[in-house]
Design an enzyme around this catalytic site. Structure first.
Site, mmCIF file in Angstrom:
data_model
loop_
_atom_site.group_PDB
_atom_site.id
_atom_site.type_symbol
_atom_site.label_atom_id
_atom_site.label_comp_id
_atom_site.label_asym_id
_atom_site.label_seq_id
_atom_site.Cartn_x
_atom_site.Cartn_y
_atom_site.Cartn_z
ATOM 1 N N SER A 91 15.481 20.890 -15.973
ATOM 2 C CA SER A 91 14.288 21.646 -16.219
ATOM 3 C C SER A 91 14.774 22.957 -16.742
ATOM 4 O O SER A 91 15.775 23.607 -16.644
ATOM 5 C CB SER A 91 13.678 21.999 -15.015
ATOM 6 N N LYS A 138 16.638 21.390 -10.639
ATOM 7 C CA LYS A 138 15.933 20.029 -10.879
ATOM 8 C C LYS A 138 16.695 19.236 -11.636
ATOM 9 O O LYS A 138 17.659 19.385 -12.490
ATOM 10 C CB LYS A 138 14.587 20.206 -12.011
ATOM 11 N N HIS A 147 0.814 -1.496 0.005
ATOM 12 C CA HIS A 147 -0.103 -0.095 -0.114
ATOM 13 C C HIS A 147 0.799 1.271 0.129
ATOM 14 O O HIS A 147 0.572 2.358 0.260
ATOM 15 C CB HIS A 147 -1.049 -0.019 1.255
ATOM 16 N N GLU A 188 10.466 8.014 -16.421
ATOM 17 C CA GLU A 188 9.093 8.426 -16.755
ATOM 18 C C GLU A 188 8.755 8.012 -18.169
ATOM 19 O O GLU A 188 7.427 7.519 -18.452
ATOM 20 C CB GLU A 188 8.992 9.862 -16.465
#
Ligand code: ARG
Length: 461
Positions: A279, A285, A158, A292
Site C-alpha cells: 500500500s 500491508k 455458506h 483481485e
C-alpha cells in the site's frame, strides 16, 4: 500520395477524413496479418491449380507476399488508414510491389469470406494456446495438491465451517472446474475449424475454385455448407468468448478463495512477495492484488461476450459492417484469459500453506459434528434424531467455549446413552476426513488416487 481506394471505381467524390477514420480497422485488425497472409497464399495456390491464374502470376504474387511478410516482421510495412483494414492494406501493398499480377490476388474472393477465414484461423490458434495454458495450470495445481493431500482445513458451505476437508481435495476441485473449460474450448475448436473461404461476398463465386484444397492447406477440418451463413456467422467467436468467460469465472472464484485464505483473519496461505503488492499509505500491508485483478478481469470477459451477442442480435443476413466490431472484444478476451492463466499458474505454484493455522480453524468450527451424527446412526439412531441430539451437544460445547472432543464421555452420554468411548475416533479431524473414503471424497487416499487420474489425463494430451 495516391489516396484512391481499391473500391473507388463507382465513386466521384473523395471520402471524408471522418469516414476514413471512423471506418478504419487497420490499427487493430493488423493483428490478423499472419492469418490473412496464410489465407491469401492458400487462395493463390488454389487459383493456379484450378487454372484461374497462370503459374507466372502465382509465382509473382507469392514472391510479393513473402516480401510483405518480411516487412510486417521488421515493422517496416506501411500501414495506411486510407486503406481501411488489414486486407486492403496488404492488397494495396502487393500491387505496389509487383504491379499487375497483384491485381489478380482477389479473384474469386471477397473481404467477407476473407475476414471470416482470418478470424477462424486466429481463434483456432488462440484456443490451442489456451488449451496448453489450462493444462499447465492444472498440472501446477495437481503438484500442490500432492503436497497437501493430508493437509486439513475447514470445508465451507455458506462461507461457514461445515466439514473438514483436505487442501489437496480443494485444489483438485479447481482442477475439475478447469477440466470442463479445457473440454469446452476443445469442443468449440471443432466448430471454429471450418473453412468459409470460397463463399465470396455472400453468394459464392463463379470461378471454378477448389474449396477443399484451400481448406486442407489451412488445416481446416471441413468447408462451410452455405455461403450466406459462412460470411455472416460469428457464432464461433461468441462461443469461444463464452467459453473464455466461464473460464474467467472459474479463475475468479479461485482468486476469491485465495483472497480469503490470505486475509489477516484467515492466514491459511502466503501468496508470496512476488505475487503481492504493498500500500502506498499503510506500511504494514501486503495485498493480494494479483488475485483481485484476476477476479476483476473476469468482468471484462463477461463484458466481451455480452458485446458480441448484442452485436449480432439484430443483423440480417448476410455480412454487415457491424461485424468489424467483433475484433476488439475477441482480442481482449484472448489476451486477458491468457494473462490470467499465466499469472495464476505462477502464483499458485509459489504459494505456501500454513498447515497449523488451517488445522486450528477446522477444529474451531465444530467441523466434525456430522461425524458425531453419523456415529449415532451407526449405533441405531435414525439420522433425524441423531441430528437433533448433536445440535444440543454443539450448543453446550459453544456455551462452555470448548471443542467437541474436549467434552467428557459423561457429558456426551448425558445427551445419548448410545455414545461410548470410541466416539473420540470420529470426533477427530483425521478420523473425519479418513472416513470420507468414497470416490470423489476428501480422504487422503481418495485424493491421492484422484491425483493419479489427473496426471494420467494430463499426460495423455
Ligand atoms: N474490415 C472488415 C471486417 O472486419 C472486413 C470486411 C469488409 N467487407 C466489406 N464489404 N466492407 O469485417
Amino acid at each position: 500520395m495516391d489516396k484512391s481506394k481499391l473500391w473507388s471505381g463507382r465513386f466521384d467524390g473523395e471520402t471524408s477524413n471522418l469516414t476514413e477514420a471512423f471506418t478504419a480497422s487497420q490499427h487493430f485488425d493488423r493483428r490478423l496479418a499472419e492469418y490473412d497472409l496464410a489465407g491469401t497464399i492458400a487462395h493463390v495456390r488454389m487459383l493456379q491449380a484450378c487454372s484461374v491464374i497462370t503459374p507466372g502470376d502465382s509465382e509473382e504474387i507469392l514472391t510479393g507476399l513473402r516480401q510483405i511478410i518480411e516487412e510486417i516482421r521488421e515493422h517496416s510495412f506501411p500501414w495506411r488508414v486510407e486503406h481501411e483494414d488489414v486486407h486492403m492494406n496488404i492488397e494495396v501493398r502487393l500491387i505496389e510491389l509487383i504491379g499487375d499480377a497483384g491485381k489478380k490476388v482477389h479473384t474469386g474472393r471477397s473481404r467477407n469470406d476473407q475476414v471470416a477465414t482470418d478470424l477462424r484461423l486466429f481463434v483456432r490458434a488462440a484456443i490451442d494456446q489456451i488449451l496448453q495454458a489450462i493444462s499447465a495450470l492444472q498440472s501446477a495445481l495437481v503438484d500442490v495438491a500432492d503436497r497437501e493431500a493430508d493437509t486439513i482445513m475447514p470445508g465451507l458451505t455458506h462461507l461457514q465451517s461445515a466439514q473438514p476437508v483436505t487442501a489437496g481435495h480443494h485444489l483438485l476441485a479447481w482442477v475439475e472446474m478447469l477440466e470442463r473449460d479445457w473440454q469446452r474450448c476443445g469442443d468449440c475448436r471443432r466448430r471454429v475449424n471450418i473453412s468459409p473461404l470460397g463463399s465470396g461476398a455472400l453468394a459464392g463465386t463463379s470461378f471454378p475454385i477448389d474449396r477443399e484444397m484451400t481448406a486442407a492447406e489451412l488445416g481446416f477440418e471441413d468447408i462451410s455448407a452455405n455461403s450466406l451463413d459462412a460470411v455472416s456467422d460469428r457464432d464461433f467467436v461468441i462461443e469461444f468468448c463464452g467459453a473464455a468467460a466461464l473460464l474467467g469465472i472459474h479463475l475468479s472464484r479461485m482468486a476469491e478463495d485465495l483472497v480469503l485464505w490470505s486475509s489477516e483473519n484467515c492466514r491459511f496461505v502466503d501468496l508470496g512477495d512476488a505475487f503481492c503488492t504493498g500500500s502506498s499509505m499503510m506500511p504494514q500491508k501486503k495485498n493480494p492484488d494479483v488475485a483481485e485483478l484476476v477476479r476483476g478481469k473476469s468482468g471484462r470477459l463477461l463484458g466481451n461476450v455480452t458485446s458480441l451477442m448484442v452485436l449480432m442480435k439484430g443483423q440480417p443476413l448476410s455480412y454487415n459492417r457491424d461485424n468489424q466490431e467483433d475484433k476488439e472484444p475477441l482480442f481482449d478476451t484472448v489476451d486477458t484469459v491468457l494473462a490470467c492463466l499465466q499469472v495464476m499458474t505462477a502464483m499458485l505454484s509459489n504459494m505456501r500453506f500454513d498447515r497449523e493455522v488451517m488445522r486450528a480453524a477446522a477444529v474451531r468450527g465444530y467441523a466434525t459434528a456430522t461425524d458425531l451424527a453419523d456415529y449415532l446412526v451407526r449405533k441405531g439412531i435414525p439420522f433425524r434424531d441423531a441430528h437433533a441430539v448433536v445440535g444440543k451437544v454443539i450448543r453446550s460445547a459453544q456455551d462452555q467455549g470448548v471443542d467437541l472432543d474436549q467434552l467428557s464421555l459423561d457429558v456426551l452420554r448425558g445427551f445419548s446413552p448410545h455414545i461410548q468411548d470410541d466416539v473420540y475416533d470420529v470426533l477427530s479431524l483425521e478420523g473425519s476426513i479418513a472416513a470420507r473414503d468414497q470416490v470423489g471424497g476428501t480422504a487422503p487416499q481418495q485424493v491421492r488416487e484422484a491425483i493419479d487420474r489427473c496426471r494420467q489425463r494430463l499426460a495423455g494430451r
